[in-house]
Design an enzyme around this catalytic site. Structure first.
Site, PDB file in Angstrom:
ATOM      1  CB  ILE A 148      33.682  27.508  43.430  1.00 51.24           C
ATOM      2  CG1 ILE A 148      33.273  27.871  44.852  1.00 51.24           C
ATOM      3  CG2 ILE A 148      33.714  28.722  42.535  1.00 51.24           C
ATOM      4  CD1 ILE A 148      34.323  28.708  45.584  1.00 51.24           C
TER       5      ILE A 148
ATOM      6  CG  ASN B 268      23.495  33.648  46.195  1.00 50.45           C
ATOM      7  OD1 ASN B 268      24.382  34.116  46.882  1.00 50.45           O
ATOM      8  ND2 ASN B 268      23.675  32.634  45.364  1.00 50.45           N
TER       9      ASN B 268
ATOM     10  NE  ARG C  72      36.911  30.845  42.804  1.00 51.69           N
ATOM     11  CZ  ARG C  72      36.479  31.394  43.935  1.00 51.69           C
ATOM     12  NH1 ARG C  72      37.048  31.086  45.095  1.00 51.69           N
ATOM     13  NH2 ARG C  72      35.463  32.228  43.925  1.00 51.69           N
TER      14      ARG C  72
ATOM     15  CB  CYS D 209      27.589  33.745  38.576  1.00 51.84           C
ATOM     16  SG  CYS D 209      29.257  34.417  38.660  1.00 51.84           S
TER      17      CYS D 209
ATOM     18  N   GLY E  68      30.320  37.310  39.998  1.00 48.03           N
ATOM     19  CA  GLY E  68      30.696  37.730  38.651  1.00 48.03           C
ATOM     20  C   GLY E  68      32.164  37.559  38.358  1.00 48.03           C
ATOM     21  CD1 TRP E  69      34.531  35.343  41.667  1.00 49.18           C
ATOM     22  CD2 TRP E  69      34.859  37.421  42.371  1.00 49.18           C
ATOM     23  NE1 TRP E  69      34.328  35.356  43.018  1.00 49.18           N
ATOM     24  CE2 TRP E  69      34.527  36.620  43.477  1.00 49.18           C
ATOM     25  CE3 TRP E  69      35.114  38.788  42.569  1.00 49.18           C
ATOM     26  CZ2 TRP E  69      34.449  37.153  44.772  1.00 49.18           C
ATOM     27  CZ3 TRP E  69      35.033  39.306  43.859  1.00 49.18           C
ATOM     28  CH2 TRP E  69      34.694  38.476  44.948  1.00 49.18           C
TER      29      TRP E  69
END
Lengths: 766, 606
Positions: free
Chosen positions: B316, B290, B422, B376, B379-380
């Site tokens: 994800i 990242n 999502r 992460c 953060g969601w």
């Protein structure tokens, strides 16, 4: 006022029963007072003992370890300690065993280790040990692994105890099994004290014609009769003295036929469906010349016993099910991954290891086969013959399962126990060989009975309201196989039992008493557990047939209507009577559901078979816990029986969790209901007799079947602290895996029968 | 019920809701019956048509399909029992034409529908005159309204409920329940206009000693301005769970004094915390990777009083692929020959295990009195999973019926889990890389906990299934949009009904009868493959080879026993009453007790 009455009525109603119980316990054992602290059974003698022994509790530290004395008797390995285990609270106790005791019959393997010399040895009977052991590891048949250290103990005594454990856990002869000495001494002491040891439970043992008669009457099998040609085991060595045959077969015919069957095992009647079809089990016919003729005779007879003269279908178990070695191999693999392999390392591959063991696959195969037989009996109204070469292994599992699925009677405690007694003990399942009590022939060892219990557990898990007993009961029953005093699990057949009893008594020079050698049977649970602990066997979810009608409108119970026979079915030109249909079309395992292409397939590759439709339609209807039960057979719906297989694994224990917590809540409610029922009865009787004095009716505490009791109405108390997913068992001190010399144990083991392979032995001698 | 939904059991909650609407709705609302199925208020018929439903279990079934602006409804003709399908259009992720006008073979011309809830549907039509054109177009339009300039059904629905579910969660009230503000933590309205962070809620709890200016500075160093803020505080030891996004460290390893100081302030709010634990949900390598896009993780040198722990939870995309594999082995048919190894190869349970064990580590730190920061990348997703699961373990309030709703509203909805991206509500781009079953995975984790602790949760499995059903259905506003600011902009609370209005008006159906109130102890599930199970009653619920039941047999039995108990109590009361009157007439006992007294008296022997 009420509580006073309660106490009073308890007192009035109990004495007889209580007295009997206490006396029976007294005749069973005497507890020697501390400092000894050893719980001794009648007939038990100490062989060797060693002091200052450490029982290992945790793998990585010795902080929790217990100090005490290790004793080997002719019955068990006992560890006497005055330390209390911080982490462990035993919630139930076996009356025959102390907290840390292991019956010798439960010992699977004895391993001695010397750390300093880097040596280890698997001990058998009559062996020598060239080193002084620093450690003794006992692998148990019930999956426990117990470890003792001798750092502070006298080396010679330690060695002696290890050798004694190894020696006494490999009895050379069945009569050296502790049960014989126990039964003998018990009989004598009972006679001295004038106590009746015949009390026992109300379970039909099927060793007398009346038990069979009742069963014939209960199932309405009017065209079947009890046959006594095998009295004194005159015909077949492995059949019971009494069994049931078609009315149309005369004793003379049967005697003539018997010679052609393997082991002279004539066909045995198991059960009659309300529609008249019967379940029969049969050994193979040895003589190919006679086979056709005999097959036909038997089938004709069975057909004649069917009120509608329905066909007879034959199901060949040997062809469609795994054999006993397959099952044993699966079991050993499963044990390996459950308790031997290091926990964390095996996590990643847990599911595929489970699959690799094939245990669940076999469980499924047996359930599925039983369900197919159920379909023939229930859906096709046909009688079924279960055929197995010897009719002593696979057919025990299948017939039991079929009966449990079809007849709710066998889902009650008494019914189930009678079933085991009939389809296993009396039918001549070789418990002695399959349990390998003598540790002589590993090839004969196979956990068929455990397989049945697992299959029953799957049904119990899917239909929790349909069974009177709990998974704790099934587990405890399985553990009882390793306490060698119960006639139930000690012999290969009734005749063997009778013979050994006679020989044993003769050896004691007491010919006239050979009839008196009576082993307790496992169904007499008072032998092992207090009444309070036995309450753990009772499921709060189970309601007997009578109770369901009391439900109010919101509760619908679906009832299977009695089958009526369509005239068309009778009129159809079916196969000629007596013609045997080989059910070779029975789908082999794994083929219940025809596989579809993963995408949408326009039409099914194969049309749904009648049995598939039967299963599917049954599943769409609400399940009646007191009617037919069919297992859900998708592999996704079969589970590992965690209480049995993982109860000793500390890492899997869920503190204050697990199904037991819901069980606790249900128990409280069921207990309240039972109390209310008792009150209602009292009130009812009081008002009818218009007497103000409450008659000593069945009081609450006596009638209560529940282990957890409500302390107040609407008791919403939280589960007790000690409840875990392993309850009532505790892993603490019962599973002590270790790495030997930095090498994980598992490295030595690769699914072989013995826990340590011979290579290990070889390396030891280096 | 005359019919049995033999093939596709449409979810019970939908049925229930229809029934309830009958009662709740005003007389003025016109109810139209559609093939015996009452429409929801605001639901309108669009088209109906004769069609063949190709059931993957039982083969082709002739019938009629009805499409409304909310659902696809199918009922078979001349099959007994009738086969019905009741599918909210929101569940549809993809509609395709199958076969062409010249395709050979029976039933080879029609539509393929892929659903978000682990099933697929296939319909066949007659191969003549473009028979599928209208239905395809309509389905495409109404299943993906946002791609066609239409509104989601939630904005068209006229459903009315007694209770207003939008009032379930009030952040100030919830923080007050936690004892906030206190002398260490304050509530700030700095984000009132979503200026500090547009994906955060307006009300945030931050350390008392951090000024608004500090917060603004920290926001510049955190991805999308998602600064560390408080999620939960331990009522006794005052250890806190704070959540945020990754620091913008980048390739050059940038440092930010304000961020470093801010984390130390968080640490200092709790005297027991000598080292603040930063849980980075990602695998170590992902965190490093990242850096290339400007993100990264808290370096050891920069954050002296903190320890960094990676929790190895994948992103994800990995989760989406895992669920896809899972669907392959359970629908339409359960993989039979190598079930367990197939299940293992989907890694679904392994991911569940990692999420759960991450949450256990968070909960464990907190209960030993040490504060934590969880993040992460943004953060969601993983962060929301970890904080909400840890809170579920630590705080029994969140295990109640209401508390669970608050937990979802707080940690997921208000803190900007990107539900719209999502799930892809009303969006035709089924292959969008943003889609991921993160929330489903969280609900699965909750289910695993309820399995391990059957008495610890006030709600039952049905609630979890209902939440997942309406995650997709677009009937309620609760899960629409990515964050609070977008919800405000679209006036969701004004124009749509909350899922909780619906759920709370039928509370009894979602209550776990085994629930036992317990306040003190922390629930630690065992995150082991030995215990984790596939949630078959959700993932395999469309299969007719399993028994369909609305309640678990245990629950059902418990309710029956409760009814039995009531009945006995009543009977006993009657008996006592008649008894006492007879006593009175005999005047043997002066018992003036009223029936109710008798009953309480009766219960003493327990």
């Amino acid at each position: 006022l009420f509580s006073e009455l309660l106490v009073k009525s308890v007192f009035v109603s109990f004495p007889l029963d209580l007295q009997r119980q206490i006396l029976r316990c007294l005749t069973l054992m005497l507890r020697l007072s501390p400092p000894f602290g050893l719980l001794m059974c009648i007939g038990e003698i100490v062989v060797n003992e060693v002091n200052f022994v450490r029982k290992c509790i945790a793998v990585d530290s010795s902080r929790e370890d217990l100090w005490g004395k290790l004793i080997c008797t002719n019955f068990k390995v006992s560890f006497i300690t005055h330390d209390t285990l911080q982490l462990q609270k035993f919630q139930y106790t076996n009356r025959l065993l102390g907290e840390h005791d292991i019956p010798l019959a439960c010992v699977e393997q004895v391993v001695t280790v010397n750390d300093a010399k880097g040596k280890q040895k698997v001990l058998g009977s009559n062996q020598k040990l060239k080193f002084n052991p620093t450690e003794l590891i006992i692998y148990c048949k019930d999956f426990r692994i117990v470890r003792f250290r001798f750092d502070e103990a006298g080396p010679e005594s330690a060695k002696k105890v290890c050798l004694a454990v190894a020696h006494y856990s490999h009895p050379a002869d069945p009569q050296l099994l502790f049960g014989f000495e126990f039964a003998w001494k018990r009989h004598h002491s009972a006679r001295l004290n004038g106590v009746d040891i015949e009390g026992g439970p109300q379970v039909p043992l099927f060793d007398r014609p009346s038990d069979w008669d009742r069963e014939i009457k209960r199932t309405g099998a009017s065209e079947w009769r009890v046959c006594s040609i095998n009295e004194g085991y005159a015909i077949s060595p492995s059949l019971p003295e009494y069994f049931v045959v078609p009315v149309s077969l005369a004793d003379q015919d049967l005697k003539q036929y018997s010679g052609f069957f393997a082991g002279q095992r004539l066909p045995l009647w198991c059960w009659n469906h309300p529609n008249g079809s019967a379940l029969v089990r049969m050994a193979s016919i040895k003589d190919p010349v006679q086979q056709r003729k005999l097959d036909q005779r038997i089938c004709t007879a069975i057909t004649k016993s069917h009120p509608k003269r329905s066909d007879v279908l034959k199901s060949d178990l040997d062809k469609s099910l795994p054999n006993i070695q397959d099952i044993q191999t699966a079991f050993v693999r499963l044990r390996q991954i459950c308790v031997i392999e290091p926990f964390e390392e095996s996590e990643e591959r847990w599911l595929s290891s489970m699959e690799g063991s094939r245990w669940l696959e076999y469980v499924r195969a047996f359930l599925k086969h039983a369900a197919e037989v159920v379909y023939m009996l229930e859906g096709q109204h046909a009688s079924v013959i279960l055929q197995e070469d010897e009719d002593r292994d696979l057919s025990c599992v299948i017939s039991s399962l079929v009966l449990i699925m079809l007849d709710p009677h066998y889902r009650s405690l008494v019914g189930f126990q009678g079933l085991v007694q009939r389809e296993w003990v009396m039918a001549g399942h070789r418990f002695l060989d399959r349990c390998n009590h003598l540790k002589k022939n590993d090839k004969e060892e196979s956990p068929l009975f455990l397989l049945l219990l697992d299959c029953v557990w799957q049904l119990l898990n899917q239909y929790p309201t349909a069974f009177e007993f709990t998974e704790t009961y099934l587990t405890v029953l399985s553990d009882s196989m390793w306490i060698p005093i119960f006639s139930t699990f000690l012999f290969n057949c009734p005749r063997q039992r009778a013979e050994h009893c006679r020989e044993f008594v003769q050896s004691k020079n007491s010919v006239r008493e050979f009839n008196m050698l009576r082993f307790p049977c496992v169904w007499d649970w008072d032998q092992q557990f207090s009444r309070k602990d036995q309450a753990l066997f009772n499921s709060p979810l189970y309601v007997g047939k009578g109770t369901s009608c009391i439900h109010n409108g919101t509760v619908k119970t679906f009832r299977r209507t009695k089958k009526t026979y369509s005239s068309t079915l009778r009129g159809l030109p079916s196969l000629p009577n007596g013609m045997l249909m080989e059910v070779e079309t029975l789908p082999r395992r794994n083929s219940l559901a025809q596989r579809l292409r993963p995408d949408f397939s326009v039409a099914r590759e194969a049309p749904e078979s009648p049995s598939e439709r039967f299963f599917r339609e049954w599943l769409t209807r609400p399940a009646d816990p007191h009617g037919l039960l069919l297992p859900q057979l998708l592999p996704s719906h079969l589970r590992l029986w965690k209480l049995y297989f993982l109860r000793w694994v500390p890492e899997t224990q869920i503190p204050r969790g697990g199904p037991i917590t819901a069980f606790h809540r249900l128990s409280l409610l069921a207990d309240e209901i039972e109390a209310l029922q008792a009150q209602l009865r009292r009130c009812g009787s009081a008002s009818t007799s218009t007497s103000t004095v409450s008659t000593p009716n069945i009081s609450h505490s006596e009638s209560s079947r529940m282990y957890f009791k409500a302390r107040s109405p609407d008791d919403l108390s939280s589960p007790p602290e000690y409840l875990t997913s392993s309850f009532p068992f505790s892993p603490v001190g019962n599973l002590c895996r270790r790495n030997i010399l930095g090498t994980p144990f598992s490295k030595f083991l690769s699914g072989a029968k013995i826990w340590l392979s011979t290579e290990t032995l070889a390396s030891e001698t280096l | 019920m005359a019919e049995i939904e033999s093939c596709f059991v449409f979810n019970a909650s939908t049925k229930q809701s229809i029934f309830l609407c009958f009662q709740a709705s005003n007389e003025s609302l016109k109810m139209e019956l559609l093939a015996d199925v009452p429409l929801l208020p605001g639901e309108e018929r669009v088209i109906d048509k004769d069609i063949i439903y190709i059931c993957p279990f039982n083969g082709p079934v002739k019938g009629r399909v009805f499409i409304t602006n909310y659902r696809l409804f199918f009922r078979s003709v001349d099959v007994d029992p009738a086969v019905t399908l009741n599918v909210p259009l929101g569940v549809i992720s993809r509609v395709e034409k199958m076969g062409g006008a010249s395709s050979r073979g029976e039933n080879s011309y029609g539509l393929d529908i892929t659903c978000k809830d682990m099933r697929n549907l296939r319909f066949a039509l007659k191969q003549e005159g473009h028979s599928r054109r209208d239905i395809f177009d309509i389905l495409f339009r109404y299943a993906f309204p946002l791609s066609h300039g239409l509104q989601l059904f939630a904005f068209l629905s006229q459903e009315k409920y007694q209770e207003n579910g939008w009032t379930v969660y009030n952040p100030v009230q919830e923080f007050r329940r936690q004892g906030l503000p206190n002398d260490q933590w304050r509530i700030t309205f700095l984000n009132n206009n979503y200026e500090l962070c547009d994906t955060y809620p307006t009300i945030l709890v931050v350390p008392y000693s951090a000024s608004d200016e500090d917060l603004r500075k920290v926001a510049t160093f955190r991805s999308r301005g998602r600064i560390p803020v408080l999620s939960w505080i331990h009522p006794e030891n005052q250890a806190v769970i704070t959540r945020c996004s990754q620091p913008l460290v980048g390739m050059s390893g940038k440092r930010n004094r304000d961020d470093e100081r801010y984390l130390d302030i968080i640490r200092a709010t709790n005297k027991m915390t000598s080292k603040l634990t930063i849980f980075d949900a990602r695998p170590n390598v992902n965190a490093v990777a990242n850096k290339a896009t400007g993100g990264g993780y808290e370096g050891e040198d920069a954050y002296q009083n903190a320890e960094l722990v990676f929790l190895d939870i994948h992103n994800i995309h990995v989760m989406r692929e895992s669920l896809k594999k899972l669907k392959d082995i359970v629908y339409p048919n359960v993989e039979e020959s190598h079930w367990l190894s197939s299940l293992e190869s989907t890694h679904w349970l392994e991911h569940i295990k990692l999420v759960l064990s991450g949450a256990i580590q968070v909960a464990d730190k907190i209960s030993t009195g040490s504060s934590v920061v969880v993040h992460c990348s943004d953060g969601w997703d993983r962060t929301a999973q970890l904080t909400s699961l840890a809170m579920l373990m630590l705080d029994s309030y969140y295990r109640t019926f209401r508390g669970f709703q608050v937990l979802l509203e707080k940690e997921w909805i208000s803190f900007g889990h990107k539900f719209a991206s999502r799930i892809g509500h009303g969006d035709k781009n089924h292959a969008d890389a943003d889609r991921s079953p993160i929330f489903l995975q969280f609900i699965d984790c909750v289910w695993q906990m309820t399995k391990q602790f059957p008495t610890a949760f006030e709600f039952n499995e049905r609630l979890l299934v209902a939440v997942l059903d309406h995650l997709y259905s677009c009937r309620f506003g609760t899960f629409l949009y990515n964050c609070e600011s977008a919800r405000d902009a679209n006036e969701v609370k004004m124009k749509t009904v909350s899922l909780w209005s619906f759920i709370n008006s039928d509370r009894a159906s979602y209550i776990n009868p085994f629930y036992t109130v317990e306040f003190v102890h922390v629930l630690y599930p065992v995150a082991s493959m030995r215990h984790l199970e596939l949630w078959v009653s959700y993932y395999i619920r469309w299969n007719p080879r399993i028994r369909q039941q609305q309640h678990s047999p245990m629950e059902q039995r418990y309710k029956e026993l409760l009814a039995l108990k009531e009945q006995y109590l009543r009977k006993l009361e009657e008996l006592q009453l008649s008894d006492s009157t007879s006593h009175l007439s005999n005047s043997t006992a002066p018992s003036p007790s009223t029936p109710s007294q008798r009953v309480t008296h009766l219960q003493t022997p327990f």
